[in-house]
Structure formats: structure tokens, C-alpha cells
Design an enzyme around this catalytic site. Sequence first.
Site, PDB file in Angstrom:
ATOM      1  N   GLY A 161      70.510  -6.878 -17.342  1.00  9.90           N
ATOM      2  CA  GLY A 161      70.098  -6.353 -16.314  1.00  9.90           C
ATOM      3  C   GLY A 161      70.379  -7.075 -14.757  1.00  9.90           C
ATOM      4  O   GLY A 161      69.600  -6.745 -13.913  1.00  9.90           O
TER       5      GLY A 161
ATOM      6  N   SER B 271      68.752  -8.663  -7.362  1.00 13.26           N
ATOM      7  CA  SER B 271      68.257  -8.402  -8.915  1.00 13.26           C
ATOM      8  C   SER B 271      67.161  -9.687  -9.328  1.00 13.26           C
ATOM      9  O   SER B 271      67.686 -10.595  -9.115  1.00 13.26           O
ATOM     10  CB  SER B 271      69.226  -8.317  -9.844  1.00 13.26           C
ATOM     11  OG  SER B 271      70.044  -7.119  -9.716  1.00 13.26           O
ATOM     12  N   ILE B 272      65.954  -9.262 -10.017  1.00 16.61           N
ATOM     13  CA  ILE B 272      65.015 -10.233 -10.476  1.00 16.61           C
ATOM     14  C   ILE B 272      66.008 -10.870 -11.579  1.00 16.61           C
ATOM     15  O   ILE B 272      65.637 -12.229 -11.521  1.00 16.61           O
ATOM     16  CB  ILE B 272      64.005  -9.358 -11.112  1.00 16.61           C
ATOM     17  CG1 ILE B 272      63.168  -8.911  -9.998  1.00 16.61           C
ATOM     18  CG2 ILE B 272      63.127 -10.461 -11.888  1.00 16.61           C
ATOM     19  CD1 ILE B 272      61.894  -8.175 -10.406  1.00 16.61           C
TER      20      ILE B 272
ATOM     21  N   ASP C  89      75.883  -1.012 -22.002  1.00 20.78           N
ATOM     22  CA  ASP C  89      75.295  -0.079 -21.684  1.00 20.78           C
ATOM     23  C   ASP C  89      74.238   0.096 -22.868  1.00 20.78           C
ATOM     24  O   ASP C  89      74.542   0.534 -24.008  1.00 20.78           O
ATOM     25  CB  ASP C  89      75.773   1.213 -21.399  1.00 20.78           C
ATOM     26  CG  ASP C  89      75.084   2.456 -21.206  1.00 20.78           C
ATOM     27  OD1 ASP C  89      73.862   2.362 -21.183  1.00 20.78           O
ATOM     28  OD2 ASP C  89      75.643   3.643 -20.613  1.00 20.78           O
ATOM     29  N   VAL C  90      72.806   0.062 -22.504  1.00 24.33           N
ATOM     30  CA  VAL C  90      71.720  -0.181 -23.461  1.00 24.33           C
ATOM     31  C   VAL C  90      71.402   1.295 -24.306  1.00 24.33           C
ATOM     32  O   VAL C  90      70.614   1.370 -24.954  1.00 24.33           O
ATOM     33  CB  VAL C  90      70.546  -0.853 -23.064  1.00 24.33           C
ATOM     34  CG1 VAL C  90      70.830  -2.511 -22.950  1.00 24.33           C
ATOM     35  CG2 VAL C  90      69.930  -0.133 -22.113  1.00 24.33           C
TER      36      VAL C  90
ATOM     37  N   ILE D 255      65.665  -4.633 -17.511  1.00 18.25           N
ATOM     38  CA  ILE D 255      66.274  -3.408 -17.305  1.00 18.25           C
ATOM     39  C   ILE D 255      65.373  -2.324 -17.337  1.00 18.25           C
ATOM     40  O   ILE D 255      64.208  -2.240 -18.075  1.00 18.25           O
ATOM     41  CB  ILE D 255      67.172  -3.058 -18.620  1.00 18.25           C
ATOM     42  CG1 ILE D 255      68.515  -4.035 -18.720  1.00 18.25           C
ATOM     43  CG2 ILE D 255      67.786  -1.634 -18.744  1.00 18.25           C
ATOM     44  CD1 ILE D 255      69.275  -3.981 -19.886  1.00 18.25           C
TER      45      ILE D 255
ATOM     46  N   TYR E 281      54.946   5.653  -9.070  1.00 13.81           N
ATOM     47  CA  TYR E 281      55.398   4.984 -10.162  1.00 13.81           C
ATOM     48  C   TYR E 281      55.389   5.902 -11.349  1.00 13.81           C
ATOM     49  O   TYR E 281      56.427   5.662 -12.189  1.00 13.81           O
ATOM     50  CB  TYR E 281      54.703   3.753 -10.438  1.00 13.81           C
ATOM     51  CG  TYR E 281      55.273   2.504 -11.029  1.00 13.81           C
ATOM     52  CD1 TYR E 281      56.605   2.111 -10.338  1.00 13.81           C
ATOM     53  CD2 TYR E 281      55.109   1.894 -12.278  1.00 13.81           C
ATOM     54  CE1 TYR E 281      57.407   1.166 -10.942  1.00 13.81           C
ATOM     55  CE2 TYR E 281      55.761   1.057 -12.735  1.00 13.81           C
ATOM     56  CZ  TYR E 281      56.867   0.430 -12.079  1.00 13.81           C
ATOM     57  OH  TYR E 281      57.826  -0.577 -12.809  1.00 13.81           O
TER      58      TYR E 281
ATOM     59  N   LYS F 123      56.128   1.125 -18.624  1.00 16.78           N
ATOM     60  CA  LYS F 123      55.680  -0.341 -18.651  1.00 16.78           C
ATOM     61  C   LYS F 123      54.471  -0.654 -19.458  1.00 16.78           C
ATOM     62  O   LYS F 123      54.730  -1.444 -20.251  1.00 16.78           O
ATOM     63  CB  LYS F 123      55.330  -0.476 -17.272  1.00 16.78           C
ATOM     64  CG  LYS F 123      56.700  -0.770 -16.436  1.00 16.78           C
ATOM     65  CD  LYS F 123      57.962  -1.667 -16.850  1.00 16.78           C
ATOM     66  CE  LYS F 123      59.049  -1.817 -15.544  1.00 16.78           C
ATOM     67  NZ  LYS F 123      60.030  -2.344 -16.169  1.00 16.78           N
TER      68      LYS F 123
ATOM     69  N   ILE G 184      59.278  -6.334  -5.512  1.00 12.12           N
ATOM     70  CA  ILE G 184      60.412  -6.981  -4.749  1.00 12.12           C
ATOM     71  C   ILE G 184      61.497  -6.001  -4.369  1.00 12.12           C
ATOM     72  O   ILE G 184      61.820  -5.044  -5.153  1.00 12.12           O
ATOM     73  CB  ILE G 184      61.119  -8.164  -5.719  1.00 12.12           C
ATOM     74  CG1 ILE G 184      60.049  -9.165  -6.465  1.00 12.12           C
ATOM     75  CG2 ILE G 184      62.186  -8.689  -5.149  1.00 12.12           C
ATOM     76  CD1 ILE G 184      60.457  -9.865  -7.395  1.00 12.12           C
TER      77      ILE G 184
ATOM     78  N   ALA H  77      66.509  -0.943  -7.951  1.00 12.13           N
ATOM     79  CA  ALA H  77      65.597  -0.520  -8.936  1.00 12.13           C
ATOM     80  C   ALA H  77      64.427   0.158  -8.140  1.00 12.13           C
ATOM     81  O   ALA H  77      64.135   1.179  -8.153  1.00 12.13           O
ATOM     82  CB  ALA H  77      65.312  -0.983 -10.106  1.00 12.13           C
TER      83      ALA H  77
HETATM   84  P1  NAP Z   1      67.974  -3.994 -10.411  1.00 11.17           P
HETATM   85  O1  NAP Z   1      68.578  -5.132  -9.823  1.00 11.17           O
HETATM   86  O2  NAP Z   1      68.407  -2.570 -10.036  1.00 11.17           O
HETATM   87  O3  NAP Z   1      67.839  -4.087 -11.933  1.00 11.17           O
HETATM   88  C1  NAP Z   1      67.784  -2.963 -12.888  1.00 11.17           C
HETATM   89  C2  NAP Z   1      68.742  -3.230 -14.009  1.00 11.17           C
HETATM   90  O4  NAP Z   1      68.635  -2.370 -14.903  1.00 11.17           O
HETATM   91  C3  NAP Z   1      70.226  -3.120 -13.390  1.00 11.17           C
HETATM   92  O5  NAP Z   1      71.071  -4.027 -13.658  1.00 11.17           O
HETATM   93  C4  NAP Z   1      70.836  -1.700 -13.825  1.00 11.17           C
HETATM   94  O6  NAP Z   1      72.196  -1.457 -13.905  1.00 11.17           O
HETATM   95  C5  NAP Z   1      70.234  -1.946 -15.360  1.00 11.17           C
HETATM   96  N1  NAP Z   1      70.252  -0.651 -16.163  1.00 11.17           N
HETATM   97  C6  NAP Z   1      69.853   0.461 -15.991  1.00 11.17           C
HETATM   98  N2  NAP Z   1      70.231   1.272 -16.776  1.00 11.17           N
HETATM   99  C7  NAP Z   1      70.867   0.420 -17.740  1.00 11.17           C
HETATM  100  C8  NAP Z   1      71.555   0.911 -18.956  1.00 11.17           C
HETATM  101  N3  NAP Z   1      71.616   2.095 -19.361  1.00 11.17           N
HETATM  102  N4  NAP Z   1      71.971  -0.383 -19.698  1.00 11.17           N
HETATM  103  C9  NAP Z   1      71.996  -1.441 -19.266  1.00 11.17           C
HETATM  104  N5  NAP Z   1      71.275  -1.698 -17.907  1.00 11.17           N
HETATM  105  C10 NAP Z   1      70.928  -0.871 -17.017  1.00 11.17           C
HETATM  106  O7  NAP Z   1      66.111  -4.115 -10.137  1.00 11.17           O
HETATM  107  P2  NAP Z   1      65.143  -5.247 -10.450  1.00 11.17           P
HETATM  108  O8  NAP Z   1      64.034  -4.962  -9.507  1.00 11.17           O
HETATM  109  O9  NAP Z   1      65.511  -6.378 -10.415  1.00 11.17           O
HETATM  110  O10 NAP Z   1      64.831  -4.692 -12.144  1.00 11.17           O
HETATM  111  C11 NAP Z   1      64.645  -5.526 -13.176  1.00 11.17           C
HETATM  112  C12 NAP Z   1      63.471  -5.399 -13.937  1.00 11.17           C
HETATM  113  O11 NAP Z   1      62.305  -5.770 -13.164  1.00 11.17           O
HETATM  114  C13 NAP Z   1      63.197  -4.010 -14.299  1.00 11.17           C
HETATM  115  O12 NAP Z   1      62.611  -4.121 -15.701  1.00 11.17           O
HETATM  116  C14 NAP Z   1      61.977  -3.387 -13.355  1.00 11.17           C
HETATM  117  O13 NAP Z   1      61.438  -2.437 -13.676  1.00 11.17           O
HETATM  118  C15 NAP Z   1      61.250  -4.651 -13.290  1.00 11.17           C
HETATM  119  N6  NAP Z   1      60.415  -5.063 -12.229  1.00 11.17           N
HETATM  120  C16 NAP Z   1      60.788  -4.872 -10.900  1.00 11.17           C
HETATM  121  C17 NAP Z   1      59.962  -4.939  -9.647  1.00 11.17           C
HETATM  122  C18 NAP Z   1      60.295  -4.735  -8.487  1.00 11.17           C
HETATM  123  O14 NAP Z   1      59.529  -4.555  -7.673  1.00 11.17           O
HETATM  124  N7  NAP Z   1      61.673  -4.730  -8.278  1.00 11.17           N
HETATM  125  C19 NAP Z   1      58.419  -5.348 -10.001  1.00 11.17           C
HETATM  126  C20 NAP Z   1      58.202  -5.517 -11.434  1.00 11.17           C
HETATM  127  C21 NAP Z   1      58.944  -5.296 -12.199  1.00 11.17           C
HETATM  128  P3  NAP Z   1      72.591  -0.257 -13.063  1.00 11.17           P
HETATM  129  O15 NAP Z   1      72.351  -0.870 -11.735  1.00 11.17           O
HETATM  130  O16 NAP Z   1      74.000  -0.179 -13.384  1.00 11.17           O
HETATM  131  O17 NAP Z   1      71.843   0.801 -13.333  1.00 11.17           O
END
Ligand code: NAP
Length: 264
Positions: free
Chosen positions: A13, A19-20, A64-65, A92, A155, A162, A191, A195
Amino acid sequence: MGLLDGKNALIFGLANDKSIAWGITQALHREGAQIGISYAGETLKRRVVPLAEQIGCKWVEECDVTKDEHIAATAEKAAAHFGKIDVLVHSIAFAGREELTGPYYNTTREGFKNAMDISVFSFVALTKAFQPILNPGASLMCMTYYGSVKVAPHYNVMGVAKAALEATTRYLAYDLGPQKIRVNAISAGPIRTLAAAGVGGFRDMYKHFADMSPMRENITIEDVGNAAVFLASDLSARITGDVLYVDSGFNTVGVQMNPEAKSE
Ligand code: NAP
């Protein structure tokens, strides 16, 4: 001496340096873990490879999951390169932009399936594929958000996903407990990432969070990275099936009031 010396950690991810998963990657690397990184598609490769180089990571594979064959091939390549795995990070999620605004009841069947497949089932599928090469004492973790427990406007289907991801964490923890493999979730506050940009009203929510959380501040990917080190390390040896909040205490407040409001 790092807390993760001698451990092999795989990250799923990583999209960019916001990215987180990047906060987690840097923290696990700092503590001595050997890192492997997977990315979702060719367009991401260009951004992910330079990040991998920054931490001396030599194992960067596409996964790609949504594709069983990608997951199986990734597990095989990881076994050939690392032998055994100690830490697996699932960071992810996906939902279509149109599902993340307006009423939840407008969620489409296809949108619902996609969100569940990519954001929830993928954690189950990765666990199954990697289970044969996990060391006893291994730690698996996924990223969740408070919208699983309470309504976070817009959301929508992602909140429902989630909730399923947190339940999945408990069931996987139960399955793998006898092998001394732990499974936990980190519930991060908002953050600014790629996403998050897709969630309607995110900017307002981000500000509200900083105003209303007990600590009155937003969280960073470094905060999540440090919590991930704890869950990945033997310091959390008897913690499994749990959700660890990294949210400046936001989830503990039942009635949110403007802190500046007068008391009478
Ligand atoms: P991010 O940088 O956009 O990361 C999301 C990742 O999921 C990306 O690398 C994305 O790749 C990947 N992904 C999507 N479809 C996929 C697939 N089919 N196969 C493999 N990878 C895939 O955003 P993020 O905020 O760091 O998100 C990471 C996690 O933290 C997520 O579970 C999110 O829900 C969670 N989270 C985020 C927040 C926040 O506020 N940002 C808060 C709590 C939890 P692509 O870019 O290619 O789609």
C-alpha cells in the site's frame, strides 16, 4: 540495537511519500527491519522505486490485490528472497469517489463489492498466501479509521468496509493465535494522503479533528510508524485481535464542543 533487528517486513500500500505506508516503512527500517515493498500498478512504480532506494530496499514487486495470481506470485517471490517473514503491513483501501459523498444508500452493488474486495478481502487473501512463510511471533497489521464505529459523514461504504476489516482482524487473530502469530489494526486519525483526498468534506473533517481532539492536534505518518514499530516488535508479544488508536484521543470524546465555548 533496533527493536526489529533481524526481522523481515513486507509493506503493501505504498503509493508516495505522503502514504501512511511510508511512515511505517521508515520507522520499521529505522528499527533494523529488512523491508520488502509492493505497489499496485506500473504508474506507481516510478514513485515507489526511488522511495525503496532511500531505505536500501532491494525487493520491490507489483501486487494488485484484486488478482489472486499477483498475490500468489508475490508470496513466492518473497519466500525466494527473504525465506521467512516476520511483519506484514496491509495499508490498502479503495472506494470510488462517487461512493464517498452524499447518502450511504446511494452505494452501488459494484461499488460495495469493490470496496470490500480491495479494502477487506485483500487482508484475508494476503494472510492466507503468506501464512506458510510466517515465523512464529510474526505480526500482521492493517489500517482502519473511526468511521467503522461511528458515522463519519461521507465515509459511507468505507466505514462499513473498515468495520468488516476490524472484525476480520479479530477472526484472523483467532485463527493464527495458536501459531503465535498476531494480527492487529491501527486506527489512525485523518491524514492528508491520496486516498483521503477522495473522501467528501475531508478538509473540514481534518480541521475539526485538530480543534476537537483532546490533544488539539492532527496526527502524522510518523506517529503511525512508531505505533507500527510497537505492534511489529516483541514489546507487544501478547497483544492480538486489537485496534490501537493513534488519534490524539479523538475517539474517547463523546460530546464534541468548541473548546473555546463559555461554560455558562
Ligand atoms: P494512500 O497513500 O493512497 O494508500 C492507499 C494505498 O492502497 C495505495 O498505495 C493504493 O494504490 C493502494 N491500493 C488501492 N487499490 C489497490 C489494489 N487493487 N491493489 C493494491 N493496492 C491498492 O492512502 P493512505 O491514507 O496512506 O491509506 C493507507 C491505509 O490507511 C488505507 O487502508 C486507509 O483507509 C487507511 N487510513 C487512512 C487514513 C487517512 O486519513 N489518510 C486514516 C485512517 C486509516 P493506488 O494508489 O495504485 O490505488
